[in-house]
Write a protein that holds these residues in place. Structure first.
Motif, PDB file in Angstrom:
ATOM      1  N   ALA A  84       0.830  -1.211   0.000  1.00 29.77           N
ATOM      2  CA  ALA A  84       0.000   0.000   0.000  1.00 29.77           C
ATOM      3  C   ALA A  84       0.861   1.256   0.000  1.00 29.77           C
ATOM      4  CB  ALA A  84      -0.926  -0.007   1.214  1.00 29.77           C
ATOM      5  N   ALA A  85       1.971   1.220   0.755  1.00 29.55           N
ATOM      6  CA  ALA A  85       2.877   2.371   0.775  1.00 29.55           C
ATOM      7  C   ALA A  85       3.499   2.596  -0.600  1.00 29.55           C
ATOM      8  CB  ALA A  85       3.964   2.167   1.826  1.00 29.55           C
ATOM      9  N   THR A  86       3.811   1.505  -1.295  1.00 27.63           N
ATOM     10  CA  THR A  86       4.371   1.621  -2.649  1.00 27.63           C
ATOM     11  C   THR A  86       3.370   2.284  -3.593  1.00 27.63           C
ATOM     12  OG1 THR A  86       5.673  -0.392  -2.306  1.00 27.63           O
ATOM     13  CG2 THR A  86       5.368   0.335  -4.572  1.00 27.63           C
ATOM     14  N   THR A  87       2.106   1.879  -3.499  1.00 26.76           N
ATOM     15  CA  THR A  87       1.064   2.451  -4.354  1.00 26.76           C
ATOM     16  C   THR A  87       0.877   3.936  -4.078  1.00 26.76           C
ATOM     17  OG1 THR A  87      -0.078   0.319  -4.406  1.00 26.76           O
ATOM     18  CG2 THR A  87      -1.351   2.269  -5.034  1.00 26.76           C
ATOM     19  N   ARG A  88       0.779   4.287  -2.801  1.00 20.88           N
ATOM     20  CA  ARG A  88       0.578   5.701  -2.456  1.00 20.88           C
ATOM     21  C   ARG A  88       1.798   6.532  -2.815  1.00 20.88           C
ATOM     22  NH1 ARG A  88      -3.133   6.455   2.936  1.00 20.88           N
ATOM     23  NH2 ARG A  88      -4.688   4.862   2.442  1.00 20.88           N
ATOM     24  N   MET A  89       2.985   5.971  -2.632  1.00 24.70           N
ATOM     25  CA  MET A  89       4.205   6.678  -3.006  1.00 24.70           C
ATOM     26  C   MET A  89       4.202   6.975  -4.505  1.00 24.70           C
ATOM     27  SD  MET A  89       8.129   5.292  -2.686  1.00 24.70           S
ATOM     28  CE  MET A  89       7.811   3.972  -3.867  1.00 24.70           C
ATOM     29  N   SER A  90       3.839   5.981  -5.306  1.00 21.44           N
ATOM     30  CA  SER A  90       3.815   6.154  -6.766  1.00 21.44           C
ATOM     31  C   SER A  90       2.804   7.212  -7.182  1.00 21.44           C
ATOM     32  CB  SER A  90       3.478   4.822  -7.442  1.00 21.44           C
ATOM     33  OG  SER A  90       4.431   3.837  -7.120  1.00 21.44           O
ATOM     34  N   ASN A  91       1.669   7.257  -6.487  1.00 17.82           N
ATOM     35  CA  ASN A  91       0.627   8.222  -6.832  1.00 17.82           C
ATOM     36  C   ASN A  91       0.979   9.650  -6.435  1.00 17.82           C
ATOM     37  OD1 ASN A  91      -0.948   6.161  -7.846  1.00 17.82           O
ATOM     38  ND2 ASN A  91      -2.102   5.888  -5.948  1.00 17.82           N
ATOM     39  N   SER A 146       7.064  11.312   0.814  1.00 20.62           N
ATOM     40  CA  SER A 146       8.243  11.013   1.631  1.00 20.62           C
ATOM     41  C   SER A 146       7.975   9.975   2.711  1.00 20.62           C
ATOM     42  CB  SER A 146       8.784  12.297   2.258  1.00 20.62           C
ATOM     43  OG  SER A 146       7.792  12.919   3.064  1.00 20.62           O
ATOM     44  N   MET A 147       6.838  10.058   3.403  1.00 24.24           N
ATOM     45  CA  MET A 147       6.543   9.093   4.459  1.00 24.24           C
ATOM     46  C   MET A 147       6.454   7.677   3.902  1.00 24.24           C
ATOM     47  SD  MET A 147       6.016   8.260   7.586  1.00 24.24           S
ATOM     48  CE  MET A 147       5.800   9.813   8.461  1.00 24.24           C
ATOM     49  N   TYR A 148       5.855   7.541   2.734  1.00 22.46           N
ATOM     50  CA  TYR A 148       5.713   6.219   2.119  1.00 22.46           C
ATOM     51  C   TYR A 148       7.050   5.717   1.588  1.00 22.46           C
ATOM     52  CZ  TYR A 148       0.914   7.712   2.512  1.00 22.46           C
ATOM     53  OH  TYR A 148      -0.279   8.173   3.013  1.00 22.46           O
ATOM     54  N   MET A 149       7.883   6.619   1.100  1.00 20.27           N
ATOM     55  CA  MET A 149       9.214   6.242   0.625  1.00 20.27           C
ATOM     56  C   MET A 149      10.077   5.725   1.775  1.00 20.27           C
ATOM     57  SD  MET A 149       9.899   9.484  -1.925  1.00 20.27           S
ATOM     58  CE  MET A 149      11.542   8.980  -2.420  1.00 20.27           C
ATOM     59  N   LEU A 150       9.939   6.336   2.948  1.00 24.40           N
ATOM     60  CA  LEU A 150      10.759   5.969   4.099  1.00 24.40           C
ATOM     61  C   LEU A 150      10.320   4.647   4.730  1.00 24.40           C
ATOM     62  CD1 LEU A 150      11.052   9.470   5.819  1.00 24.40           C
ATOM     63  CD2 LEU A 150      12.911   8.193   4.742  1.00 24.40           C
ATOM     64  N   THR A 151       9.024   4.394   4.759  1.00 24.37           N
ATOM     65  CA  THR A 151       8.516   3.239   5.508  1.00 24.37           C
ATOM     66  C   THR A 151       8.325   1.983   4.670  1.00 24.37           C
ATOM     67  OG1 THR A 151       6.237   4.016   5.173  1.00 24.37           O
ATOM     68  CG2 THR A 151       7.353   4.694   7.204  1.00 24.37           C
ATOM     69  N   MET A 152       8.201   2.118   3.359  1.00 30.27           N
ATOM     70  CA  MET A 152       7.929   0.951   2.516  1.00 30.27           C
ATOM     71  C   MET A 152       8.984  -0.146   2.653  1.00 30.27           C
ATOM     72  SD  MET A 152       8.903  -0.632  -0.538  1.00 30.27           S
ATOM     73  CE  MET A 152       9.596   0.615  -1.612  1.00 30.27           C
ATOM     74  N   PRO A 153      10.289   0.155   2.498  1.00 29.83           N
ATOM     75  CA  PRO A 153      11.273  -0.933   2.609  1.00 29.83           C
ATOM     76  C   PRO A 153      11.332  -1.541   4.004  1.00 29.83           C
ATOM     77  CG  PRO A 153      12.367   1.199   2.396  1.00 29.83           C
ATOM     78  CD  PRO A 153      10.928   1.435   2.130  1.00 29.83           C
ATOM     79  N   THR A 154      11.104  -0.725   5.037  1.00 30.39           N
ATOM     80  CA  THR A 154      11.133  -1.234   6.408  1.00 30.39           C
ATOM     81  C   THR A 154      10.006  -2.225   6.643  1.00 30.39           C
ATOM     82  OG1 THR A 154      12.007   0.911   7.099  1.00 30.39           O
ATOM     83  CG2 THR A 154      11.249  -0.565   8.834  1.00 30.39           C
ATOM     84  N   ASN A 155       8.814  -1.909   6.146  1.00 27.93           N
ATOM     85  CA  ASN A 155       7.689  -2.832   6.289  1.00 27.93           C
ATOM     86  C   ASN A 155       7.927  -4.133   5.528  1.00 27.93           C
ATOM     87  OD1 ASN A 155       5.693  -1.555   7.989  1.00 27.93           O
ATOM     88  ND2 ASN A 155       5.411  -0.038   6.381  1.00 27.93           N
TER      89      ASN A 155
END
Length: 206
Positions: A88-95, A111-120
Motif C-alpha cells: 500500500a505504501a508503494t502504491t501511495r508513493m507512486s501516486n 516522503s513518508m511512504y518512501m521511508l517506511t515501505m522498505p522497512t515494512n
C-alpha cells in the motif's frame, strides 16, 4: 505424495506450502475490500479451507500444541499485514511522486511512504521466517531474534505511517488500515520479547 510415502521431508514442505498459501490468499482481500471492488474478498474461499489444513497439519501431523499453532497464526498475520503495508505504501508513493520536474517538485507527499515501505517489507520477511521457523527450525533462539527484529522494524515504521495516514494526510481524521500491521506486530512482539513466554509457546527447552 510425501505423506502417503511417509517421507521425512513431507511435513517441512507441507508447512512451508500452507504458510505461503495462507499468505497469498489473504492479503489480496484487504485492498479489494478497502476499494469496495469485492466485499468480501473472493480469495477468502481459498484462505479458509487452507486455514483448516494448517491446523490439521501442525497439530495432527506435526503433533504441535494448540497454543503454538495459534501463535504461529498470529505471527503469520504479522507477516501478511506488514507486507500489505509495504504494498500500500508503494502504491501511495507512486501516486504522489512529482510528475513534471522531479528535480524541483515537492517530494513531501510521498516522503513518508518512501521511508517506511522498505522497512515494512523487511519486517514482513522476518515475520515470515519466524512463522515457519517456530515449526521447523532446530535453533529456536535464532528464530526469536528474527522475530524481535521484525517486530522492532514493524513498530518503528508502522505506527508513524498509520498516524500520518490517519491524522495528517487528509483534511480530517480517517481510520487507516495501516494501523493493523504495527498493532499485531506489537502484540506478538511482547510474547517474543519475553523468553519465558517464547519458550512456553514454542516448546523450546534450550
Amino acid at each position: 505424495m510425501g505423506f502417503f510415502g511417509k517421507k521425512d521431508w513431507a511435513y517441512s514442505v507441507g508447512v512451508i506450502a500452507v504458510v505461503i498459501t495462507l499468505f497469498s490468499s489473504f492479503w489480496p482481500n484487504i485492498p479489494a475490500m478497502e476499494s469496495k471492488a469485492a466485499v468480501p474478498g473472493p480469495w477468502f474461499l481459498i484462505f479458509f479451507p487452507n486455514l483448516l489444513v494448517y491446523f490439521i497439519l501442525v497439530m495432527r501431523k506435526g503433533h504441535e500444541r494448540g497454543k503454538k499453532a495459534w501463535f504461529g497464526l498470529a505471527l503469520g498475520m504479522a507477516f501478511i499485514l506488514n507486507f500489505i503495508n509495504g504494498i500500500a505504501a508503494t502504491t501511495r508513493m507512486s501516486n504522489r511522486l512529482p510528475e513534471i520536474n522531479p528535480l524541483i517538485d515537492n517530494y513531501a507527499p510521498a516522503s513518508m511512504y518512501m521511508l517506511t515501505m522498505p522497512t515494512n517489507m523487511i519486517a514482513s520477511i522476518l515475520f515470515g521466517i519466524t512463522t515457519i521457523g517456530i515449526f521447523l527450525a532446530r535453533n529456536k533462539e535464532k528464530v526469536r531474534i528474527a522475530g524481535l527484529a521484525g517486530a522492532f522494524l514493524a513498530i518503528s515504521a508502522g505506527f508513524p505511517l498509520a498516524f500520518y495516514s490517519m491524522f495528517f494526510e487528509g483534511a480530517s481524521f480517517s481510520f487507516s488500515m495501516f494501523i493493523l500491521g504495527p498493532v499485531v506486530s506489537l502484540l506478538v512482539g511482547i510474547f517474543i520479547l519475553s523468553s519465558k513466554m517464547w519458550n512456553k509457546l514454542t516448546g523450546n527447552t534450550k
